[in-house]
Design a protein around this motif. Structure first.
Motif, PDB file in Angstrom:
ATOM      1  N   ARG B 121       3.683  37.740   5.055  1.00 52.89           N
ATOM      2  CA  ARG B 121       3.844  38.537   3.837  1.00 52.89           C
ATOM      3  C   ARG B 121       3.012  37.961   2.690  1.00 52.89           C
ATOM      4  NH1 ARG B 121       4.669  42.969   1.195  1.00 52.89           N
ATOM      5  NH2 ARG B 121       6.109  42.929  -0.557  1.00 52.89           N
ATOM      6  N   ALA B 122       3.025  36.631   2.585  1.00 54.00           N
ATOM      7  CA  ALA B 122       2.293  35.976   1.494  1.00 54.00           C
ATOM      8  C   ALA B 122       0.793  36.229   1.630  1.00 54.00           C
ATOM      9  CB  ALA B 122       2.586  34.479   1.494  1.00 54.00           C
ATOM     10  N   LEU B 123       0.295  36.122   2.864  1.00 55.56           N
ATOM     11  CA  LEU B 123      -1.132  36.334   3.086  1.00 55.56           C
ATOM     12  C   LEU B 123      -1.522  37.781   2.764  1.00 55.56           C
ATOM     13  CD1 LEU B 123      -1.649  34.296   6.384  1.00 55.56           C
ATOM     14  CD2 LEU B 123      -2.563  33.763   4.107  1.00 55.56           C
ATOM     15  N   GLU B 124      -0.668  38.700   3.166  1.00 56.63           N
ATOM     16  CA  GLU B 124      -0.863  40.116   2.917  1.00 56.63           C
ATOM     17  C   GLU B 124      -0.992  40.388   1.409  1.00 56.63           C
ATOM     18  OE1 GLU B 124       2.088  42.251   5.417  1.00 56.63           O
ATOM     19  OE2 GLU B 124       2.460  43.345   3.540  1.00 56.63           O
ATOM     20  N   LEU B 125      -0.054  39.784   0.642  1.00 60.22           N
ATOM     21  CA  LEU B 125      -0.047  40.022  -0.799  1.00 60.22           C
ATOM     22  C   LEU B 125      -1.235  39.349  -1.483  1.00 60.22           C
ATOM     23  CD1 LEU B 125       3.761  39.768  -1.454  1.00 60.22           C
ATOM     24  CD2 LEU B 125       2.306  41.750  -1.890  1.00 60.22           C
ATOM     25  N   LEU B 126      -1.594  38.166  -1.007  1.00 61.74           N
ATOM     26  CA  LEU B 126      -2.738  37.472  -1.608  1.00 61.74           C
ATOM     27  C   LEU B 126      -4.016  38.268  -1.350  1.00 61.74           C
ATOM     28  CD1 LEU B 126      -1.750  33.787  -0.911  1.00 61.74           C
ATOM     29  CD2 LEU B 126      -2.237  34.793  -3.145  1.00 61.74           C
ATOM     30  N   GLU B 127      -4.078  38.884  -0.204  1.00 64.86           N
ATOM     31  CA  GLU B 127      -5.202  39.758   0.127  1.00 64.86           C
ATOM     32  C   GLU B 127      -5.233  40.920  -0.857  1.00 64.86           C
ATOM     33  OE1 GLU B 127      -8.490  40.100   1.989  1.00 64.86           O
ATOM     34  OE2 GLU B 127      -7.059  38.730   2.963  1.00 64.86           O
ATOM     35  N   LYS B 128      -4.066  41.458  -1.107  1.00 65.93           N
ATOM     36  CA  LYS B 128      -3.932  42.621  -1.987  1.00 65.93           C
ATOM     37  C   LYS B 128      -4.390  42.313  -3.421  1.00 65.93           C
ATOM     38  CE  LYS B 128      -0.404  45.883  -3.565  1.00 65.93           C
ATOM     39  NZ  LYS B 128       0.971  46.324  -3.354  1.00 65.93           N
ATOM     40  N   VAL B 129      -4.098  41.101  -3.900  1.00 66.18           N
ATOM     41  CA  VAL B 129      -4.517  40.753  -5.264  1.00 66.18           C
ATOM     42  C   VAL B 129      -5.926  40.146  -5.276  1.00 66.18           C
ATOM     43  CG1 VAL B 129      -2.152  40.447  -6.087  1.00 66.18           C
ATOM     44  CG2 VAL B 129      -3.433  38.464  -5.237  1.00 66.18           C
ATOM     45  N   GLY B 130      -6.578  40.164  -4.132  1.00 68.10           N
ATOM     46  CA  GLY B 130      -7.978  39.741  -4.082  1.00 68.10           C
ATOM     47  C   GLY B 130      -8.183  38.239  -3.968  1.00 68.10           C
ATOM     48  N   LEU B 131      -7.159  37.526  -3.447  1.00 71.71           N
ATOM     49  CA  LEU B 131      -7.297  36.071  -3.326  1.00 71.71           C
ATOM     50  C   LEU B 131      -7.166  35.604  -1.877  1.00 71.71           C
ATOM     51  CD1 LEU B 131      -5.240  34.978  -6.438  1.00 71.71           C
ATOM     52  CD2 LEU B 131      -7.704  34.753  -6.129  1.00 71.71           C
ATOM     53  N   GLY B 132      -7.481  36.517  -0.958  1.00 73.88           N
ATOM     54  CA  GLY B 132      -7.366  36.202   0.464  1.00 73.88           C
ATOM     55  C   GLY B 132      -8.122  34.948   0.862  1.00 73.88           C
ATOM     56  N   GLY B 133      -9.176  34.633   0.137  1.00 69.65           N
ATOM     57  CA  GLY B 133      -9.989  33.464   0.485  1.00 69.65           C
ATOM     58  C   GLY B 133      -9.557  32.181  -0.195  1.00 69.65           C
ATOM     59  N   ARG B 134      -8.512  32.242  -0.988  1.00 69.87           N
ATOM     60  CA  ARG B 134      -8.133  31.053  -1.773  1.00 69.87           C
ATOM     61  C   ARG B 134      -6.755  30.505  -1.425  1.00 69.87           C
ATOM     62  NH1 ARG B 134     -11.688  30.742  -6.286  1.00 69.87           N
ATOM     63  NH2 ARG B 134     -13.588  31.658  -5.451  1.00 69.87           N
ATOM     64  N   VAL B 135      -6.215  30.880  -0.292  1.00 64.94           N
ATOM     65  CA  VAL B 135      -4.806  30.579  -0.035  1.00 64.94           C
ATOM     66  C   VAL B 135      -4.505  29.086   0.025  1.00 64.94           C
ATOM     67  CG1 VAL B 135      -4.346  32.759   1.127  1.00 64.94           C
ATOM     68  CG2 VAL B 135      -5.106  30.796   2.469  1.00 64.94           C
ATOM     69  N   LYS B 136      -5.497  28.285   0.415  1.00 66.87           N
ATOM     70  CA  LYS B 136      -5.232  26.846   0.559  1.00 66.87           C
ATOM     71  C   LYS B 136      -5.565  26.072  -0.713  1.00 66.87           C
ATOM     72  CE  LYS B 136      -3.568  26.713   4.697  1.00 66.87           C
ATOM     73  NZ  LYS B 136      -2.134  26.419   4.841  1.00 66.87           N
ATOM     74  N   HIS B 137      -6.022  26.799  -1.747  1.00 62.84           N
ATOM     75  CA  HIS B 137      -6.342  26.111  -2.997  1.00 62.84           C
ATOM     76  C   HIS B 137      -5.086  25.778  -3.780  1.00 62.84           C
ATOM     77  CE1 HIS B 137     -10.303  27.496  -1.975  1.00 62.84           C
ATOM     78  NE2 HIS B 137     -10.836  26.915  -3.037  1.00 62.84           N
TER      79      HIS B 137
END
Lengths: 395, 229
Positions: B121-137
């Motif tokens: 769910r978290a990855l899905e939402l981060l993708e939605k807000v345009g931060l799919g590439g920054r999850v480990k930051h």
């Protein structure tokens, strides 16, 4: 949030403040180390002394004038000893008195602990002869000045046990001839006593060897172990009759009783010293509480954020409680390990049996976990009770 | 769905009493996009905190989805915050030491979702807000606009029906502000009620309904396409 996740979060927080966590833990490390060390050395010492006491034959007991007894008739004499051998049921009878002596060897002064005793002693007690023999009844009766010395003394003065045989030793009581060399049992007390060498000589060879000479106690071995209890009573009555005194004026104590007494003395010592050591654990616990309070204050904002997104007071409390328990538990583990190492080291140096105390470890673990919960509770509760909006506003 | 009746909030400071909210009556329906405007000290943030269950009113009645929130204890309130409300703050309020992904997962951890569902769910939402590439930051490695988008993703994780935003663009440049407002619009279109506190008229202009606050009172309200009431 699951328990496992709470633990991970706690570990993470401790990791971030490595130095602080480490320093806080040290308080618990030393506390637990102190407790475990005291208990394991105490147990090793106890085991050693009990082992020493079990050198005596089965059926061994001593009879002595009751402590504090004023009746001067009740003083036990050398004559009593010689008569005691004839009493029914008595297998061996002996006595020993110790004299501190010194001997000049060139420029070096050697300390000797001379045990004046009888030839039977070698049968009543485990005495391992490594050269020569123990003195015999003949030598004792004729008041020969003969000496049985311990192996360390023989090696120190003459180089080896064999070379010590038939040598003459000048002591304050006269010149003695060495007839035997023995290897003493490992003794905690002897080792603590330090440098004195133990030697045996016939009690009759001492300056006062009259039959009326007072001796401190009679050491008896009964014919069979089963007879011992009866004989212990009989000997008191027998002495009372001889001295025109009452049986209560004498006390008899078996080797078993002596063991029990030593055990209880060591037990009390361990509890007392262990309790003192436990105070450092208390101090360590206060250290944990202190640092947890700092941590709660520092992380007020974090607590606010967690609450804003749905953390219950219980979840926050658990998080901080786990942190303090981990701190004290890791400290307890390290302390127990160090304590065992120190205990083993001391046992090695002092030549004691090495005892790993299961209870000391359980105690240390239980205690440190309790310390973690007890001293962590207040800060954790403080964190849990923070108002979300105030926590969020905290700068 | 949000009903406030005669809500008062009084702060006591020694002998001084400061009335932050004086008898506020307000109803906000499901799916509304409301902006609350007012100068500082007007009581708009206090109102926001009460609606968000971060603060409790001194008196009055607050009913949320039929539940009398003003009477709930701290444990129940945390559950309401977790399930019903998503927060977006001016200062982001992310956990700085944790990754972006962990920050977004956090409400779901307290909500009791399992690890796999959470991450998904978290990855899905981060993708939605345009931060799919920054999850480990870490949040500290992101710009203000990106941080606010992480906070928005976090606010959406539990599918809360209400999103509360307290000056969400206050710390952002105009480009980032626009991106954030764009996100809010999308979220609103998906059916989420949005309540936004701001003092910038062009931000408030995105809302369908604007509530004007002053001295702890609701002064007036305007609806898009209608004149001031």
């Amino acid at each position: 949030m699951s328990m496992w996740e709470s633990i991970l979060v706690a570990l993470d927080n401790l990791r971030v403040n490595k130095m602080r966590s480490l320093l806080t833990m040290i308080g618990i490390v030393f506390g637990v180390m102190a407790v475990v060390t005291v208990v394991s050395i105490g147990q090793a010492g106890q085991a050693s002394v009990i082992n020493e006491l079990s050198n005596f034959s089965e059926g061994y007991f001593v009879v002595f004038k009751t402590a504090g007894e004023a009746n001067s008739n009740a003083n036990i004499t050398l004559r009593d000893l010689n008569e005691a051998r004839k009493v029914d049921g008595v297998k061996y009878a002996s006595t020993s008195s110790s004299f501190q002596m010194s001997e000049m060897r060139g420029t070096e002064k050697l300390q000797l602990n001379l045990l004046a005793t009888t030839f039977d002693m070698v049968k009543m007690q485990k005495i391992d002869m490594v050269a020569g023999r123990f003195f015999n009844a003949q030598e004792q009766r004729t008041k020969q000045k003969v000496l049985v010395v311990e192996a360390d003394y023989a090696e120190k003065v003459y180089g080896s046990a064999e070379r010590a045989l038939n040598r003459k030793v000048k002591l304050s009581g006269g010149t003695f001839q060495i007839v035997g060399v023995y290897k003493p049992q490992k003794s905690l007390l002897g080792d603590i006593g330090g440098t004195a060498y133990s030697v045996y000589a016939p009690i009759e060879s001492m300056p006062d060897s009259s039959a009326g000479r007072y001796i401190s106690s009679l050491e008896i071995v009964s014919e069979t172990p089963e007879q011992m209890d009866d004989l212990m009573l009989e000997m008191k009555e027998w002495l009372a009759l001889r001295h025109n005194a009452e049986p209560e004026h004498f006390t008899s104590q078996s080797g078993k009783e002596a063991q029990d007494m030593v055990s209880s003395v060591f037990g009390i010592l361990q509890v007392v010293i262990g309790s003192i050591a436990a105070i450092s654990l208390l101090v360590g616990g206060i250290g944990i509480m202190n640092i947890m309070l700092v941590s709660v204050t520092e992380r007020t904002r974090e607590i606010g954020i967690r609450k804003a997104i749905g953390a219950t007071p219980g979840a926050i409390k658990l998080q901080f409680l786990i942190e303090s328990v981990i701190l004290s538990f890791l400290g307890g583990m390290t302390g127990a390990l160090l304590g065992l190492l120190v205990g083993a080291g001391v046992s090695l140096v002092m030549d004691l049996p090495s005892v790993v105390s299961f209870w000391a470890i359980v105690l240390a673990f239980g205690f440190s976990a309790t310390v973690g919960i007890f001293f962590g509770y207040y800060p954790a509760n403080k964190a849990a009770k923070l108002q979300p909006i105030e926590a969020l506003r905290y700068e | 769905m949000i009903t406030l009746q005669d809500i008062r909030k009084v702060y006591r400071n020694g002998p001084l009493e400061v009335e932050a909210l004086a008898s506020v009556n307000l109803t906000i329906e499901r799916g509304e996009f409301v902006a609350i405007m007012g100068s500082s000290g007007s009581g708009k943030s206090t109102l926001m905190n009460i609606i968000g269950c971060l603060d409790v009113p001194t008196s009055g009645k607050y009913v949320l989805d039929g539940e009398e929130v003003h009477a709930l204890d701290e444990v129940r309130l945390s559950s309401v915050r977790n399930r019903k409300i998503g927060f977006v703050f001016q200062s982001f309020n992310l956990l700085g030491r944790q990754t972006v992904l962990h920050n977004v997962e956090l409400p779901m951890m307290y909500g009791g979702l399992n690890r796999i569902k959470r991450t998904q769910r978290a990855l899905e939402l981060l993708e939605k807000v345009g931060l799919g590439g920054r999850v480990k930051h870490k949040p500290t490695e992101l710009s203000g606009g990106q941080r606010q988008r992480v906070a928005i993703a976090r606010a959406l994780t539990m599918d809360a029906p209400i999103l509360l935003a307290d000056e969400p663009t206050g710390n952002l440049d105009s480009k980032s502000s626009e991106e954030v407002m764009e996100l809010f619009k999308n979220i609103h279109q998906e059916g989420t009620t949005i309540i936004l506190v701001t003092h910038e008229p062009d931000i408030a202009a995105h809302a369908e309904r604007v509530l004007w606050f002053g001295d702890g009172k609701l002064l007036r309200e305007t609806r898009k396409g209608c004149a001031a009431i």
